[in-house]
Scaffold this motif. Structure first.
Motif, PDB file in Angstrom:
ATOM      1  N   ASP A 285       0.820  -1.215   0.000  1.00 24.93           N
ATOM      2  CA  ASP A 285       0.000   0.000   0.000  1.00 24.93           C
ATOM      3  C   ASP A 285       0.855   1.267   0.000  1.00 24.93           C
ATOM      4  O   ASP A 285       0.315   2.373  -0.123  1.00 24.93           O
ATOM      5  CB  ASP A 285      -0.926   0.022   1.226  1.00 24.93           C
ATOM      6  N   HIS A 286       2.158   1.099   0.131  1.00 31.46           N
ATOM      7  CA  HIS A 286       3.077   2.245   0.171  1.00 31.46           C
ATOM      8  C   HIS A 286       4.287   1.915  -0.705  1.00 31.46           C
ATOM      9  O   HIS A 286       5.417   1.801  -0.207  1.00 31.46           O
ATOM     10  CB  HIS A 286       3.512   2.538   1.610  1.00 31.46           C
ATOM     11  N   PRO A 287       4.084   1.765  -2.018  1.00 30.92           N
ATOM     12  CA  PRO A 287       5.163   1.297  -2.887  1.00 30.92           C
ATOM     13  C   PRO A 287       6.287   2.323  -3.017  1.00 30.92           C
ATOM     14  O   PRO A 287       6.091   3.525  -2.794  1.00 30.92           O
ATOM     15  CB  PRO A 287       4.455   1.086  -4.233  1.00 30.92           C
ATOM     16  N   SER A 288       7.454   1.827  -3.391  1.00 34.80           N
ATOM     17  CA  SER A 288       8.611   2.702  -3.634  1.00 34.80           C
ATOM     18  C   SER A 288       8.747   2.933  -5.125  1.00 34.80           C
ATOM     19  O   SER A 288       8.110   3.817  -5.673  1.00 34.80           O
ATOM     20  CB  SER A 288       9.882   2.083  -3.051  1.00 34.80           C
ATOM     21  N   ASN A 289       9.557   2.109  -5.795  1.00 32.79           N
ATOM     22  CA  ASN A 289       9.811   2.325  -7.217  1.00 32.79           C
ATOM     23  C   ASN A 289       9.496   1.094  -8.065  1.00 32.79           C
ATOM     24  O   ASN A 289       9.882   1.043  -9.227  1.00 32.79           O
ATOM     25  CB  ASN A 289      11.281   2.707  -7.436  1.00 32.79           C
ATOM     26  N   ALA A 290       8.797   0.109  -7.482  1.00 36.91           N
ATOM     27  CA  ALA A 290       8.575  -1.141  -8.210  1.00 36.91           C
ATOM     28  C   ALA A 290       7.122  -1.587  -8.136  1.00 36.91           C
ATOM     29  O   ALA A 290       6.432  -1.371  -7.131  1.00 36.91           O
ATOM     30  CB  ALA A 290       9.489  -2.243  -7.664  1.00 36.91           C
ATOM     31  N   LEU A 291       6.673  -2.205  -9.233  1.00 38.26           N
ATOM     32  CA  LEU A 291       5.335  -2.793  -9.332  1.00 38.26           C
ATOM     33  C   LEU A 291       5.509  -4.305  -9.395  1.00 38.26           C
ATOM     34  O   LEU A 291       6.167  -4.824 -10.299  1.00 38.26           O
ATOM     35  CB  LEU A 291       4.632  -2.276 -10.593  1.00 38.26           C
ATOM     36  N   LEU A 292       4.933  -5.029  -8.423  1.00 38.26           N
ATOM     37  CA  LEU A 292       5.145  -6.466  -8.284  1.00 38.26           C
ATOM     38  C   LEU A 292       3.884  -7.243  -8.639  1.00 38.26           C
ATOM     39  O   LEU A 292       2.771  -6.706  -8.542  1.00 38.26           O
ATOM     40  CB  LEU A 292       5.565  -6.820  -6.852  1.00 38.26           C
ATOM     41  N   PRO A 293       4.039  -8.507  -9.045  1.00 36.21           N
ATOM     42  CA  PRO A 293       2.865  -9.336  -9.324  1.00 36.21           C
ATOM     43  C   PRO A 293       1.931  -9.405  -8.116  1.00 36.21           C
ATOM     44  O   PRO A 293       2.385  -9.486  -6.964  1.00 36.21           O
ATOM     45  CB  PRO A 293       3.470 -10.710  -9.633  1.00 36.21           C
ATOM     46  N   SER A 294       0.631  -9.330  -8.394  1.00 34.55           N
ATOM     47  CA  SER A 294      -0.434  -9.399  -7.381  1.00 34.55           C
ATOM     48  C   SER A 294      -0.529  -8.147  -6.510  1.00 34.55           C
ATOM     49  O   SER A 294      -1.378  -8.080  -5.629  1.00 34.55           O
ATOM     50  CB  SER A 294      -0.268 -10.638  -6.481  1.00 34.55           C
ATOM     51  N   MET A 295       0.335  -7.165  -6.744  1.00 33.93           N
ATOM     52  CA  MET A 295       0.178  -5.885  -6.048  1.00 33.93           C
ATOM     53  C   MET A 295      -1.005  -5.144  -6.673  1.00 33.93           C
ATOM     54  O   MET A 295      -1.114  -5.058  -7.900  1.00 33.93           O
ATOM     55  CB  MET A 295       1.449  -5.033  -6.193  1.00 33.93           C
ATOM     56  N   LYS A 296      -1.886  -4.613  -5.833  1.00 34.40           N
ATOM     57  CA  LYS A 296      -3.003  -3.823  -6.325  1.00 34.40           C
ATOM     58  C   LYS A 296      -2.583  -2.359  -6.278  1.00 34.40           C
ATOM     59  O   LYS A 296      -2.558  -1.732  -5.228  1.00 34.40           O
ATOM     60  CB  LYS A 296      -4.258  -4.059  -5.488  1.00 34.40           C
ATOM     61  N   PHE A 297      -2.240  -1.845  -7.461  1.00 38.54           N
ATOM     62  CA  PHE A 297      -1.754  -0.472  -7.576  1.00 38.54           C
ATOM     63  C   PHE A 297      -2.930   0.420  -7.956  1.00 38.54           C
ATOM     64  O   PHE A 297      -3.515   0.283  -9.025  1.00 38.54           O
ATOM     65  CB  PHE A 297      -0.657  -0.392  -8.637  1.00 38.54           C
TER      66      PHE A 297
END
Length: 826
Positions: free
Chosen positions: A143-155
């Motif tokens: 819920d507080h991402p840095s610089n990466a989008l990961l699988p199964s992350m809800k952005f």
């Protein structure tokens, strides 16, 4: 119902057991310890970036080089290896330094002090803070991402990925990634507040603005609208493709990184920036970018460059404007157009990235065209079976030509621009016959003159003689320097005849053209002995006469300095006037500093060498040469680079020679380039060595920032680069303006010093600007105190435009013109 309750209780028990197994020994992680996910793909712990001594808490995947999340980005542990990650008394996850001070916290406000908190690292790479009693998630890093989008992350659309400041500094950088245009979702990369890249609209399966996003992504990305929160959520799966992570780097590039099991390393399998065309709006409004084209930017059919001089110099930011007013605009106040056959129509562009700011409207394809045609404000439409009808009412920005994929874009144009195919085969035949007739007539006339010239050997010989007696001082010219140029002094230069130069340049073939200056074109030539030269040929239609040509001969023939271009010879035959210079293989400075594909070749050491070289060249002109010389047209395109990227000042056609006792002059007509001219010169015609100092200051800031002084200009009231640099300097945020390719902590002090010197050089009052001698001293002495800078001149485009007439406002750059000079003594 009872079975369901038992099932839920069983899940809670299993979660609790898993939590105990994973985290019972990990409620505190010391600097030397790590926590690894069950899958082995992700690790949580302390790390130090390359070329740094700071310690951070982060999550990396497979290798510590690939960090995907950082807790204390803006609060590192400096020379402190005693930090810990633990749970505080209030149930929050915290990072403590060696003095047990909290430097980062999950900062959840609704956690009860009685809550039994624990944390774990999930198989998806998320750091999860849980209530050990209930198994509920209290906080997680997804819920507080840095610089990466990961699988199964809800952005979600209210989140941002933010780049690191540099490759080795996790502090939030200039670039960010977000979801925009929620009605037709797109993803954007931003450079601070300006768009840098966009994906194009999402059609339910792919982003139609990404050329090679094909069927393999069909089950990968997924958008979901949350009507309750008013947000759009983006997620992706890679069940069949192994481990894939999207990361935003410090240069604004979004990389698809795939883990190679065979090589045991991360491989970049896709990037959003593969050519200049991927930069948002690279070709300006109503321009289209084609990475396979030459040049890569062109105007849409029915449009022409807004500023032709800038366009020809490959500065496309100002874009294009219509050649002809739309019929619907003419007939706005009438019930119908005067001639039904002259109604506006649409030109179709195939396989393109559609423009930004699409509006979703009608569903059916035929209705889409009709509704756009009926609305005079609608200037383009596109239909996608999965999206529906998209229309545009404003400027068409960020269009890119694809080889495959993309969409068809229909652009509204007047009837006259609809093309031959829409006007019938009769027009085609007429045009073909006219062209063939014209070619035949031209060939006959050319053959006649060739025969006449060949049959008159006396005249041919006369035209090849260097006519010294034709070189006269122009009437009314007051500068004695040209009068001093006698035949004897001209003989000191190597004299060339026209035929020799024509042979060297292959009859001035376009393939040998290096560029176009205010006087005319410059060509590359190769003499019979193999020596390479640059030939500057005065254009007969340029409006420049013998005075400027002779001025450049006089000035350069007297100059010898490593940072000034060397004159090799000249030629005057009939109406032809040419100068021969040493050939500069790397051409001009603007081709590097302002070109995103080449500016990487200029690191800070090279840029500083260029800045210092220009300064020393100007110092020679102002103080150390036999004559005091004011250049008056110093800019990036007049700085040439040799094979080692050493700078050489060129183009002395506008230069003025002073006696030692003279320090300034007035002119009745201003010449040079707006944006580089000092205010007293642009508005009053007064110029001195401080005029060149102002131009140098503008150029210095452009070199450091990698942008033109006019690069931010979208309207007359927009800020110039000087204006933005001054505001950022006052706010202590000048580092955000520095060209990312050159920024390095090791050079930060020197870079800031150069910007400070540049701001001093562009002071509004000439008296407050330093001399070039002082500038060279400040550049080379770190112990010299530099006085504070004041607000520079020309912060706004409007200030600059007010110095020119309404006719000249059409183009930002002026044509070089003649000037009458009155010289004053001290």
């Amino acid at each position: 119902m009872g079975l369901l309750c038992k099932y839920n209780n069983l899940i809670l028990v299993l979660n609790f057991i898993t939590l105990l197994l994973c985290c019972s020994s990990s409620q505190i992680i010391k600097d030397s310890e790590t926590l690894t996910s069950n899958s082995g793909n992700f690790t949580l712990g302390f790390f130090t970036p390359q070329n740094s001594t700071n310690r951070y808490v982060g999550i990396w995947s497979k290798t510590q080089v690939f960090v995907i999340w950082v807790a204390n980005r803006d609060q590192p542990l400096i020379n402190d290896s005693l930090g810990v990650l633990t749970i505080s008394n209030d149930g929050n996850l915290v990072v403590l330094n060696g003095q047990k001070d909290v430097i980062w916290s999950s900062n959840v406000s609704n956690v009860s002090s009685k809550t039994n908190s624990s944390f774990t690292l999930s198989d998806y790479g998320s750091l999860v803070l849980m209530d050990s009693t209930t198994g509920n998630t209290i906080w997680e890093s997804f819920d507080h991402p840095s610089n990466a989008l990961l699988p199964s992350m809800k952005f979600t659309s209210n989140m941002n990925l933010t780049s690191w400041r540099t490759p080795f500094d996790p502090l939030i950088g200039s670039f960010s990634f977000s979801i925009e245009r929620l009605k037709i979702p797109e993803v954007f990369v931003w450079n601070k507040t300006r768009p840098y890249w966009r994906s194009g609209p999402w059609n339910g399966q792919i982003f139609i603005g990404i050329q090679d996003m094909g069927t393999r992504y069909l089950n990968g990305f997924h958008f979901e609208k949350d009507s309750t929160r008013g947000t759009v959520d983006l997620s992706f799966r890679v069940d069949d493709f192994g481990l894939v992570i999207y990361a935003l780097n410090s240069q604004g590039q979004l990389h698809e990184n795939s883990w190679s099991i065979e090589k045991e390393e991360w491989i970049v399998t896709w990037t959003n920036h593969r050519s200049d065309c991927d930069v948002y709006g690279f070709c300006g409004p109503f321009g289209i970018c084609n990475s396979k084209g030459s040049p890569i930017c062109s105007c849409l059919e029915g449009f022409e460059p807004r500023n032709k001089q800038e366009w020809n110099q490959k500065n496309w930011t100002s874009g294009c404007v219509r050649k002809t007013v739309l019929q619907c605009e003419i007939a706005k106040n009438q019930n119908e157009s005067k001639n039904g056959n002259e109604a506006d129509g649409f030109l179709k562009l195939n396989t393109v990235k559609v423009p930004d700011f699409a509006e979703l409207s009608f569903d059916e394809q035929d209705e889409c065209k009709n509704q756009c045609l009926m609305n005079c404000s609608c200037i383009a439409y596109s239909y996608d079976a999965d999206i529906g009808c998209m229309s545009w009412n404003g400027k068409l920005i960020d269009i890119q030509q694809f080889q495959t994929g993309g969409s068809d874009l229909n652009v509204r144009v007047p009837y006259a621009e609809l093309g031959i195919s829409d006007k019938g085969h009769k027009g085609t035949i007429v045009i073909i016959i006219s062209v063939l007739t014209g070619i035949i007539i031209i060939v006959i006339i050319a053959a006649y003159f060739i025969c006449m010239r060949a049959s008159n050997p006396v005249r041919k010989k006369q035209n090849r003689i260097f006519q010294f007696n034709k070189i006269v001082k122009p009437e009314g010219y007051t500068n004695n320097a040209i009068g001093e140029l006698s035949q004897e002094k001209l003989q000191e230069l190597l004299l060339y005849n026209f035929e020799k130069l024509a042979t060297a340049t292959n009859n001035f073939d376009l393939s040998n053209k290096l560029g176009q200056g205010g006087f005319g074109p410059v060509y590359k030539g190769i003499l019979q002995d193999g020596k390479e030269i640059a030939v500057k040929r005065l254009s007969r239609s340029s409006g420049q006469g013998l005075e400027e040509f002779m001025n450049e001969v006089v000035v350069i023939s007297k100059l010898q300095h490593r940072n000034l271009v060397r004159l090799l010879g000249c030629c005057i035959e009939g109406d032809e006037k040419m100068l021969m210079y040493e050939y500069m293989p790397n051409r001009s400075l603007d081709a590097y500093v302002f070109d995103p594909s080449r500016n990487k070749l200029l690191d800070w050491e090279k840029r500083f060498n260029i800045i210092e070289g220009i300064a020393r060249g100007l110092l020679y002109l102002h103080r150390d040469s036999r004559l005091k010389i004011i250049h008056r047209d110093l800019k990036a395109s007049n700085i040439l680079l040799d094979d080692e990227l050493n700078p050489k000042i060129s183009d002395f056609g506008m230069a003025r020679i002073f006696k030692v006792s003279e320090d300034h002059a007035n002119t009745q007509r201003v010449v040079g380039t707006y944006g580089y001219m000092a205010p007293e010169y642009a508005m009053q015609g007064v110029f001195s060595d401080k005029s060149d100092v102002f131009s140098f200051g503008v150029l210095l800031i452009e070199i450091v920032c990698g942008r033109r002084n006019s690069s931010f200009i979208e309207s007359e009231n927009a800020l110039t680069l000087l204006g933005i640099a001054w505001i950022q300097w006052k706010e202590g945020n000048i580092l955000s303006l520095i060209e990312p390719e050159i920024y390095d902590d090791c050079h930060q002090k020197n870079i800031l010093r150069c910007i400070h010197i540049g701001l001093l050089c562009v002071q509004e009052s000439a008296a407050e600007r330093p001399t070039m001698a002082a500038v060279v001293s400040m550049l080379n002495s770190e112990i010299m105190d530099i006085p504070p800078a004041r607000q520079p001149a020309f912060l706004l485009m409007q200030n600059m435009m007010n110095t020119v007439s309404s006719e000249e406002r059409i183009e930002l750059y002026s044509n070089n013109g003649l000037s009458i000079t009155n010289i004053h003594g001290r």
